[in-house]
Enzyme design. Structure first.
Site, mmCIF file in Angstrom:
data_model
loop_
_atom_site.group_PDB
_atom_site.id
_atom_site.type_symbol
_atom_site.label_atom_id
_atom_site.label_comp_id
_atom_site.label_asym_id
_atom_site.label_seq_id
_atom_site.Cartn_x
_atom_site.Cartn_y
_atom_site.Cartn_z
ATOM 1 C CB VAL B 127 -0.825 0.017 1.294
ATOM 2 C CG1 VAL B 127 -2.060 -1.039 1.070
ATOM 3 C CG2 VAL B 127 -0.223 -0.052 2.462
ATOM 4 C CD GLU B 128 4.151 2.397 3.744
ATOM 5 O OE1 GLU B 128 5.330 2.783 3.627
ATOM 6 O OE2 GLU B 128 3.843 1.748 4.553
ATOM 7 C CG MET B 129 7.224 3.773 -2.058
ATOM 8 S SD MET B 129 9.040 3.907 -1.498
ATOM 9 C CE MET B 129 10.033 4.114 -2.895
#
Lengths: 501, 343
Positions: B127-129
């Site tokens: 859900v980030e990078m």
């Protein structure tokens, strides 16, 4: 000096090694008993310390114990008290370090754990305390920062038990405690909760038995009780009245005075005023929040070391010393010979002997002057010379001797006390003086002072070097009374007390 | 920047912090603790800065460290919880990167023991990078000649482009993201006029109430402990707990599987907290004054009155900045091609 001790540790360890190799349970059992009578092995012998880590086989490391600064965040009051206490400098104290260094050299290092077990429990538990011959006058010791902080918050509050029944004397002492470092902090509250650490109630922490594990020291080899503060207490009316060490040494001096006068534990005093919050952010007001200054009679070192707030601790210590004893006079008139002055010294408010712990090094003595109404000095005794207690003084200390009965004050050589003169709790001792009253005198004046030094000046000179430290002398009590010559005569030939005027 | 040999000293400085005793307010050091195996060098810091700003190491080529830890602002993203690739949102509020070097452990739950370790986390968080693996991410770095050359210069050797070295470079850059010299710091150094009367009242109350028990000067984070300093939040019950769903997250328990760690969090720095709204691990509390009241209720068990709240908020404002002058880095290019795969 080196041969004064007959350390058998090496042999004991050898037996254990053989036992471990052979693996025979019976031999192992024998070996264990030889190392520690109670049937368990002590890895830090002659300290009876044990460490229980969370994981089996985990090696204790300095970082397993929390720095007092961490505790200070929520317990600033306790921290402040502790930071001015002897507990905070139990390792750094240069007087202790020098004595330990001398012992270390005289015993081939066998006192490293024996003394360190109580003076730097973390240093011993982690094996990080080291002797450095280049330090101080006689050598000194180094340890990691957390271990340098002596008997710190996390030392006491991670103690989970005692090994007292397993020591070589079957009594508490010589670091006979179990440390279980970790997030569980143990103390005297049954329902406490912290956002940072886990908490556990510990009955042990409420009792003198907790303190006994260090405030009772016996010689590791000959088992002679060199220091016996706990034993003194245990035989005292204080113990019989349920008054614990904590009731006097973890409360303000004014409360301690009431405890001794009313002979009740602090919590049973009406309006004791000790209530409060145990930590920042706490919601429950506690009946008693204990002081952590552990004030006794030592007024010297914390201030000399420049410990911040040491003057508060010193003021408390002075007040304790000034309230511990009482003086009284009895005159026994002559029956043709000399009149006798008996100076009665009563241990009114200490729950242990006066003095206690190193009873052969501490100094409590009487200075007495008798002068007649013409201004003649009839008697003078106990006047210190260059801060040294004179040989003629009546002193209330124990005389320590080695195994051959030769006087020594080196703790590692002591095998006996051949003269006992400390003053037991609620008990008294006399200083007795003979004097003649000149025929033309109409009266006379008796002046007495009870003096205290934490240790003799000669000890400081020897340990630190001449001129390094002038040991303060505290006047514990003073009494002056005038008597009439007629009193002596009217008393006739009977040996009876004359009431003081 | 000088790195070697500073680390130990600074750790000592951090440990001897005031500890709730107000007479010892300390100013933030200019240099945070630096680990012995990752000394600061200018070339390494410059490389780390480029990596920090470079979005090409996210699966979509859209998310860099700076996306959620915005250095043009308070070092975070002003969102309740951060948004990564494909508009996905994570469970927690992004902590500020400013002064993160003064934390002994990283992430809300302290699961990273260093900035180096932390730097590897978001790259592969889905859900980030959103990269599938660190190997995939470092393979992209290796495709960029300008990076390869810098890695070789900074770390030496033919195989200098490694995940660990990239993490070291980013961490070195992050150790420059410090903000000494705030109004509070000037006050701590003796300039009493640096704080106005309300801020001084706030500072006094902040200490008296026990806030300094956890938020210790000079960083106003937890004390520097090798294993981290973790505190239960919320500790006391209050209406805020349900209002802001403060106990929905199990905190550090998810990392250690130890029930004793339930709802435990690392104590975050309050440096630049005024720029850090919304607040707490779930970003559920919108304003600083409300956050102060939630803290008073949940950690100290008290209802803080309006005047104290305002004073403390004013004091916390004195912990803002100043921020170092900074220019955007020029990122090494791959002329003629893109290393970000097609959608």
């Amino acid at each position: 000096m080196k041969k004064a001790l007959h350390w058998s540790l090496r042999h004991r360890l050898a037996i254990v090694a053989i036992a471990l190799i052979s693996g025979f349970a019976a031999i192992l059992a024998t070996a264990r008993v030889s190392i520690a009578e109670g049937g368990i092995a002590f890895p830090y012998y002659p300290a009876f310390l044990k460490v229980e880590m969370k994981a089996e086989g985990e090696k204790p490391m300095p970082e397993n114990w929390q720095d007092p600064q961490v505790c200070a965040g929520c317990h600033p009051r306790q921290y402040k008290g502790w930071s001015t206490s002897m507990h905070s400098i139990s390792f750094k104290d240069p007087v202790f370090q020098a004595e330990w260094a001398l012992a270390h050299k005289a015993t081939d290092g066998k006192t490293l754990n024996h003394c360190g077990g109580c003076h730097t429990p973390i240093g011993v538990a982690t094996g990080t305390v080291k002797f450095d011959p280049a330090l101080g006058k006689h050598g000194g010791f180094t340890a990691p920062p957390i271990a340098e902080k002596g008997v710190s918050c996390d030392v006491c509050h991670t103690i989970s038990g005692t090994t007292a029944v397993h020591t070589s004397t079957g009594n508490p002492g010589n670091a006979s405690f179990v440390m279980s470092p970790g997030r569980v902090k143990r103390a005297t509250l049954k329902d406490s909760k912290s956002p940072f650490h886990d908490t556990e109630y510990s009955e042990l922490h409420t009792k003198s038995a907790f303190c006994s594990n260090c405030h009772n020291i016996f010689h590791p080899d000959n088992r002679f009780p060199v220091e016996h503060t706990f034993d003194e207490w245990k035989a005292s009316p204080y113990a019989q009245n349920g008054i614990q060490c904590q009731d006097c040494h973890m409360v303000p001096v004014d409360t301690a005075i009431r405890v001794a006068d009313e002979m009740k534990p602090a919590r049973d005093l009406t309006d004791h005023g000790l209530g409060g919050f145990a930590g920042m952010g706490a919601k429950t007001k506690r009946d008693i929040v204990h002081d952590h200054g552990f004030v006794g009679g030592n007024t010297v070192i914390a201030e000399a070391l420049g410990v911040k707030g040491a003057s508060d601790n010193k003021a408390e210590a002075l007040k304790r010393l000034q309230n511990a004893a009482e003086l009284d006079f009895e005159i026994i008139p002559a029956k043709g010979g000399a009149n006798l002055l008996k100076v009665k010294v009563t241990n009114k408010r200490a729950g242990h002997h006066l003095p206690t712990s190193l009873t052969f090094i501490r100094q409590i003595w009487l200075e007495v002057h008798i002068t007649d109404d013409q201004g003649n000095e009839l008697l003078s005794s106990g006047v210190a010379k260059n801060n040294h207690v004179p040989a003629d003084a009546v002193t209330f200390i124990n005389r320590s001797v080695d195994k051959d009965g030769k006087p020594t004050i080196n703790p590692w050589e002591i095998a006996n006390f051949d003269h006992l003169n400390t003053i037991p709790p609620k008990g008294f001792r006399y200083g007795v003086y003979a004097f003649h009253l000149p025929a033309n005198a109409k009266g006379f004046k008796v002046q007495a002072k009870l003096h205290y030094q934490s240790y003799a000046q000669g000890v400081a000179d020897k340990l630190l070097g001449e001129g390094k430290l002038t040991v303060p002398t505290v006047v514990m009590k003073e009494l002056t009374r005038d008597f009439s010559a007629a009193d002596l005569k009217s008393a006739g030939s009977k040996s009876e007390k004359i009431a003081a005027r | 920047m000088q790195g070697i040999g500073q680390s130990g000293l600074l750790i000592v400085a951090a440990l001897t912090a005031p500890a709730g005793l107000a007479e010892e307010w300390l100013a933030l050091p200019d240099i945070p603790p630096v680990p012995a195996d990752n000394p600061q060098t200018n070339a390494k810091i410059e490389l780390g800065k480029q990596l920090f700003f470079d979005p090409r190491f996210s699966s979509t080529g859209t998310v860099s460290c700076n996306s959620c830890h915005n250095l043009m602002a308070g070092g975070e993203d002003s969102r309740t919880t951060s948004m990564g690739v494909h508009g996905l949102a994570g469970p927690r509020n992004a902590p500020t990167v400013w002064n993160s070097a003064f934390h002994s452990v990283q992430f809300w739950d302290g699961r990273a023991g260093s900035l180096e370790e932390q730097a590897k986390g978001p790259v592969i968080a889905q859900v980030e990078m959103g990269m599938r693996s660190l190997d995939e991410a470092i393979a992209r770095v290796r495709q960029i000649p300008g990076y390869v050359e810098q890695f070789r210069n900074v770390f030496g050797g033919e195989n200098a482009v490694t995940v660990d070295n990239a993490a070291k470079a980013v961490a070195a850059f992050e150790r420059t993201l410090v903000t000494p010299g705030s109004a509070y710091d000037r006050f701590a150094k003796g300039d009493e006029s640096a704080l106005n009367a309300q801020q001084q009242r706030g500072l006094k109350r902040f200490n008296e109430l026990g806030c300094t028990g956890c938020h210790r000067p000079p960083a106003f984070s937890g004390p520097w402990l090798a294993g981290g300093f973790f505190v239960t939040f919320p500790f006391h019950d209050s209406p805020h707990v349900t209002q802001y769903k403060l106990r929905d997250d199990s905190g550090r328990e998810a990392v250690t599987k130890d029930p004793a760690d339930r709802h435990k969090y690392r104590v975050p720095t309050l440096r630049n907290v005024a720029l850090g709204a919304p607040y707490f691990h779930n970003g559920a509390v919108p304003t600083l004054s409300e956050a102060v009241q939630v803290m008073a209720a949940s950690q100290l068990g008290i209802k803080l009155n309006e005047a104290d709240t305002a004073d403390i908020v004013a004091f916390l404002g004195a912990l803002t900045g100043p921020f170092p002058a900074m220019s955007l880095p020029r990122l090494p290019a791959t002329p003629g091609v893109s290393i970000v795969p097609a959608n």
